[in-house]
Scaffold this motif. Structure first.
Motif, PDB file in Angstrom:
ATOM      1  N   ASP A  72      -3.649  -9.759   6.275  1.00  0.00           N
ATOM      2  CA  ASP A  72      -2.734 -10.892   6.252  1.00  0.00           C
ATOM      3  C   ASP A  72      -2.197 -11.142   4.851  1.00  0.00           C
ATOM      4  O   ASP A  72      -2.952 -11.206   3.881  1.00  0.00           O
ATOM      5  N   TYR A 101      -4.709  -0.246   8.568  1.00  0.00           N
ATOM      6  CA  TYR A 101      -4.793  -1.688   8.800  1.00  0.00           C
ATOM      7  C   TYR A 101      -4.319  -2.396   7.541  1.00  0.00           C
ATOM      8  O   TYR A 101      -4.831  -2.148   6.451  1.00  0.00           O
ATOM      9  N   LEU A 158      -0.715  -8.375  14.777  1.00  0.00           N
ATOM     10  CA  LEU A 158      -1.784  -9.168  15.397  1.00  0.00           C
ATOM     11  C   LEU A 158      -1.484 -10.650  15.273  1.00  0.00           C
ATOM     12  O   LEU A 158      -1.966 -11.334  14.362  1.00  0.00           O
ATOM     13  N   GLY A 159      -0.675 -11.163  16.147  1.00  0.00           N
ATOM     14  CA  GLY A 159      -0.380 -12.588  16.144  1.00  0.00           C
ATOM     15  C   GLY A 159       0.674 -12.978  15.156  1.00  0.00           C
ATOM     16  O   GLY A 159       1.166 -12.197  14.382  1.00  0.00           O
ATOM     17  N   ASP A 166     -18.026  -9.969  19.728  1.00  0.00           N
ATOM     18  CA  ASP A 166     -16.818 -10.792  19.864  1.00  0.00           C
ATOM     19  C   ASP A 166     -15.649 -10.000  20.411  1.00  0.00           C
ATOM     20  O   ASP A 166     -14.511 -10.424  20.317  1.00  0.00           O
ATOM     21  N   GLY A 204      -8.700  -6.793  17.553  1.00  0.00           N
ATOM     22  CA  GLY A 204      -7.671  -7.816  17.590  1.00  0.00           C
ATOM     23  C   GLY A 204      -8.146  -9.094  16.949  1.00  0.00           C
ATOM     24  O   GLY A 204      -9.207  -9.139  16.319  1.00  0.00           O
ATOM     25  N   LEU A 205      -7.339 -10.120  17.094  1.00  0.00           N
ATOM     26  CA  LEU A 205      -7.684 -11.443  16.589  1.00  0.00           C
ATOM     27  C   LEU A 205      -7.779 -12.411  17.758  1.00  0.00           C
ATOM     28  O   LEU A 205      -6.969 -12.348  18.688  1.00  0.00           O
ATOM     29  N   PRO A 206      -8.746 -13.310  17.745  1.00  0.00           N
ATOM     30  CA  PRO A 206      -8.928 -14.237  18.872  1.00  0.00           C
ATOM     31  C   PRO A 206      -7.677 -15.062  19.136  1.00  0.00           C
ATOM     32  O   PRO A 206      -7.024 -15.549  18.211  1.00  0.00           O
ATOM     33  N   THR A 230      -4.727 -14.217  20.209  1.00  0.00           N
ATOM     34  CA  THR A 230      -3.414 -13.653  19.916  1.00  0.00           C
ATOM     35  C   THR A 230      -3.140 -12.461  20.822  1.00  0.00           C
ATOM     36  O   THR A 230      -4.065 -11.848  21.362  1.00  0.00           O
ATOM     37  N   CYS A 282     -13.013  -8.364  17.432  1.00  0.00           N
ATOM     38  CA  CYS A 282     -12.048  -9.231  16.757  1.00  0.00           C
ATOM     39  C   CYS A 282     -12.417  -9.337  15.276  1.00  0.00           C
ATOM     40  O   CYS A 282     -13.446  -9.906  14.928  1.00  0.00           O
ATOM     41  N   TYR A 283     -11.574  -8.796  14.428  1.00  0.00           N
ATOM     42  CA  TYR A 283     -11.883  -8.746  13.015  1.00  0.00           C
ATOM     43  C   TYR A 283     -10.640  -9.104  12.210  1.00  0.00           C
ATOM     44  O   TYR A 283      -9.524  -8.903  12.665  1.00  0.00           O
ATOM     45  N   ALA A 284     -10.851  -9.597  11.038  1.00  0.00           N
ATOM     46  CA  ALA A 284      -9.740  -9.860  10.121  1.00  0.00           C
ATOM     47  C   ALA A 284     -10.255  -9.587   8.721  1.00  0.00           C
ATOM     48  O   ALA A 284     -10.896 -10.434   8.110  1.00  0.00           O
TER      49      ALA A 284
END
Length: 234
Positions: free
Chosen positions: A214, A211, A233-234, A26, A127-129, A131, A29-31
């Motif tokens: 959220d 890191y 990140l967004g 992906d 990153g995040l999708p 953003t 892209c991780y959270a």
């Protein structure tokens, strides 16, 4: 849990953020739901060299920067030349000062004027999708920091100095006064906290990245005069 054990617990999670290399990758892209300390992902030696006191003053000394008060909600903003901030306000934190009496350079950067510096920075490759990352650059004296607050996820990398972090998950609101500095909280509140109420802790040094997930509560304390940059990140 002892502070050292909490630090090791953060390090142990670093393996979870390595990007995959398969066809369904992906793009990194991780959270994650836990803080992670990252090391050795990027080479920012050029950016670090440009962040020395001498080079920053030579390049940006006459630029006007916007300072925020070091309280939870950062109500007050003050504009002044960067050189004046470095030479007159970049000093160790007074333990008796309140947050709204403490000016702090972080976040309110003019990206057009500072673009020649930021283009040399390489953020972590995750990153995040959907953003786009946003940078916040900071320079602060020993003992300064921002008291507990929360926002979206991102990274914080130290270029010079050391930054101590205190973190709580979203469901665990810390005990703090929004107009007391982190230094005052560490002196007055932290020692009385029972082990079950203590935060996750770590100290980020030059070249290391934290890191922060959220909506995690966090407070910071600069242990030295520090230069640092965050990637939101967004």
């Amino acid at each position: 849990m002892a502070p050292g054990s909490r630090l090791l617990a953060l390090w142990a999670l670093a393996a979870l953020v390595l990007p995959s290399s398969g066809e369904d990758d992906d793009g990194g892209c991780y959270a994650f739901v836990r803080p992670v300390i990252l090391q050795g992902l990027t080479d920012n030696s050029r950016f670090q060299a440009l962040c020395s006191r001498e080079r920053l003053l030579a390049s940006f000394g006459d630029r006007v920067v916007r300072l925020s008060t070091a309280n939870t909600y950062s109500y007050q903003k003050v504009d002044l030349p960067f050189q004046e901030y470095v030479e007159q306000l970049l000093h160790p934190q007074d333990p008796t000062s309140l947050g709204n009496d403490t000016l702090y350079f972080f976040g309110d950067n003019n990206f057009t004027e500072w673009a020649s510096l930021f283009r040399h920075y390489s953020p972590p490759p995750f990153g995040l999708p959907g953003t786009s990352p946003a940078y916040s650059f900071g320079i602060a004296g020993a003992g300064s920091g921002v008291p507990f607050h929360w926002h979206g996820p991102g990274y914080s990398e130290v270029m010079y100095g050391r930054k101590r972090w205190f973190l709580y998950p979203p469901e665990k609101t810390p005990e703090f006064h929004p107009n007391k500095t982190t230094l005052a909280w560490l002196r007055d509140t932290y020692p009385a906290l029972p082990p079950s109420a203590r935060p996750l802790e770590c100290t980020i040094r030059a070249g290391e990245v934290l890191y922060f997930p959220d909506r995690w509560w966090h407070a910071t304390l600069n242990l030295d005069t520090s230069v640092f940059i965050s990637t939101f990140l967004g």
